[in-house]
Design a protein around this motif. Structure first.
Motif, PDB file in Angstrom:
ATOM      1  N   ILE C   9       0.874  -1.169   0.000  1.00 33.20           N
ATOM      2  CA  ILE C   9       0.000   0.000   0.000  1.00 33.20           C
ATOM      3  C   ILE C   9       0.907   1.213   0.000  1.00 33.20           C
ATOM      4  N   LEU C  11       1.134   5.004   0.153  1.00 38.39           N
ATOM      5  CA  LEU C  11       0.493   6.293   0.429  1.00 38.39           C
ATOM      6  C   LEU C  11       1.447   7.449   0.174  1.00 38.39           C
ATOM      7  N   ALA C 148      -4.596  -7.915   0.598  1.00 40.46           N
ATOM      8  CA  ALA C 148      -3.636  -7.910   1.713  1.00 40.46           C
ATOM      9  C   ALA C 148      -3.837  -9.123   2.615  1.00 40.46           C
ATOM     10  N   GLN C 154       2.606  -7.979   3.443  1.00 41.87           N
ATOM     11  CA  GLN C 154       1.819  -6.751   3.249  1.00 41.87           C
ATOM     12  C   GLN C 154       2.554  -5.622   3.929  1.00 41.87           C
ATOM     13  N   LEU C 155       2.808  -4.548   3.197  1.00 40.09           N
ATOM     14  CA  LEU C 155       3.538  -3.413   3.762  1.00 40.09           C
ATOM     15  C   LEU C 155       2.808  -2.112   3.452  1.00 40.09           C
ATOM     16  N   PHE C 156       2.823  -1.198   4.398  1.00 36.76           N
ATOM     17  CA  PHE C 156       2.255   0.143   4.215  1.00 36.76           C
ATOM     18  C   PHE C 156       3.428   1.111   4.120  1.00 36.76           C
ATOM     19  N   ILE C 157       3.546   1.781   2.997  1.00 37.07           N
ATOM     20  CA  ILE C 157       4.718   2.638   2.764  1.00 37.07           C
ATOM     21  C   ILE C 157       4.270   4.075   2.555  1.00 37.07           C
TER      22      ILE C 157
END
Lengths: 157, 157, 157
Positions: C9, C11, C148, C154-157
């Motif tokens: 993901i 952002l 996800a 799963q990574l939020f960047i």
């Protein structure tokens, strides 16, 4: 298959985020998880000795801006030219919270694997000698992907 | 073992990132996942009442800088002393997107677990009374690790 | 159940973080993982054509501030009105590291799924025509959660 492992990818060099990464890594290792912190970009500062590095003009300029070592990290907000760092550190000491140096020692005692990103080091002209001795290796993204894919916790910080 | 759970660690207090965290938590809960948002550092602002806290000089100073409450969050870019916040909020209202307050209500209606990080609260001298009533508990990193390790989605925001 | 999939993901629109996202996605795809990059908020810039968008005053103002296209991204630190971007790009070229454009090409060649967040596009008045042709779809958060939840990374960047 997800194993009892935790992988933290640390890109940030902000004091509060490095702090969070170290706390989570310590907590995961204390809970018996095989824990790895993969440091890349600014996150390399969290495992650097406190020295200037790089020989080219570019690297020297970046090195000047991007002074290594845990004592030079600023929080992501309220930096005030170092004032925020002092304020946070003082509040943490007042409240009996471990310092970044102490947390790093605890991580090492708990056998957390500290890895450095090869490409970041090449770009910033940081050599393995610039890193603290406890860093287990300088590795590529493939190794990091492999670790993350088999971990039940993977976080990008 | 990964269960049908989602754990979000919210360190950021930036309006756009809190928004993303709330949207993801709402979406996960709506999809039937047992969802937890663990708020730490600036993320505590997302579950604070709109009041000043802390008694020591340090905590008061940090409190002044770090005013709680959803209505005071700025986006991570284009802050312009609050102008960016106004602009974003206005565009979201114009486009029929839920406000942060509405999203938080929805999360609560969907039984998302809101937890606060004990250490952050100690350091910033925030008491449980400073948090909104729907916060389920003030917990340590060990609880967060346990939740994350058994979740099929874990994100650090 | 976790499958051999990776979901990122994105952002952030910061050059260093977009770079990290592209490198990780490329690495995961190269390792045989079915890889998705879900772009939201500033991350949409990573998959936009290099044009101004939006018709309302708000959208035009945001568009002016938030110029799309990979060549306009600044690093999260040391921006210096574009100087940091130039310095990073130059060092990466000097060290033989792929540019963001090259990395994006590689991702596309490796069948990484590029998705755009519908809500972000609505709010910022970005239309599907504003995105590069290789974007597979404009989707909601439910689709992203589904991807996800079944991914082993799963990574939020």
């Amino acid at each position: 298959m997800a194993e009892n492992k935790a992988t933290i990818i640390l890109l940030s060099g902000d004091m509060d985020k490095v702090f969070a990464a170290f706390i989570i890594a310590t907590g995961a290792a204390a809970a018996g998880m095989d824990t790895t912190v993969f440091c890349t970009f600014w996150g390399i500062n969290a495992i650097r000795k406190d020295t200037l590095t790089g020989k080219s003009f570019m690297a020297r300029m970046l090195g000047l801006l991007n002074r290594g070592g845990l004592r030079r990290l600023n929080p992501s907000k309220f930096s005030f030219g170092g004032m925020g760092r002092w304020m946070f550190s003082k509040m943490m000491v007042d409240k009996g919270v471990a310092s970044l140096e102490e947390l790093r020692e605890t991580m090492i005692d708990l056998d957390v694997h500290l890895l450095a990103c090869k490409m970041s080091m090449d770009v910033m002209e940081i050599t393995p000698e610039d890193l603290i001795d406890e860093v287990e290796g300088v590795v590529g993204v493939a190794k990091m992907i492999k670790e993350a894919a088999s971990s039940s916790i993977q976080l990008f910080i």
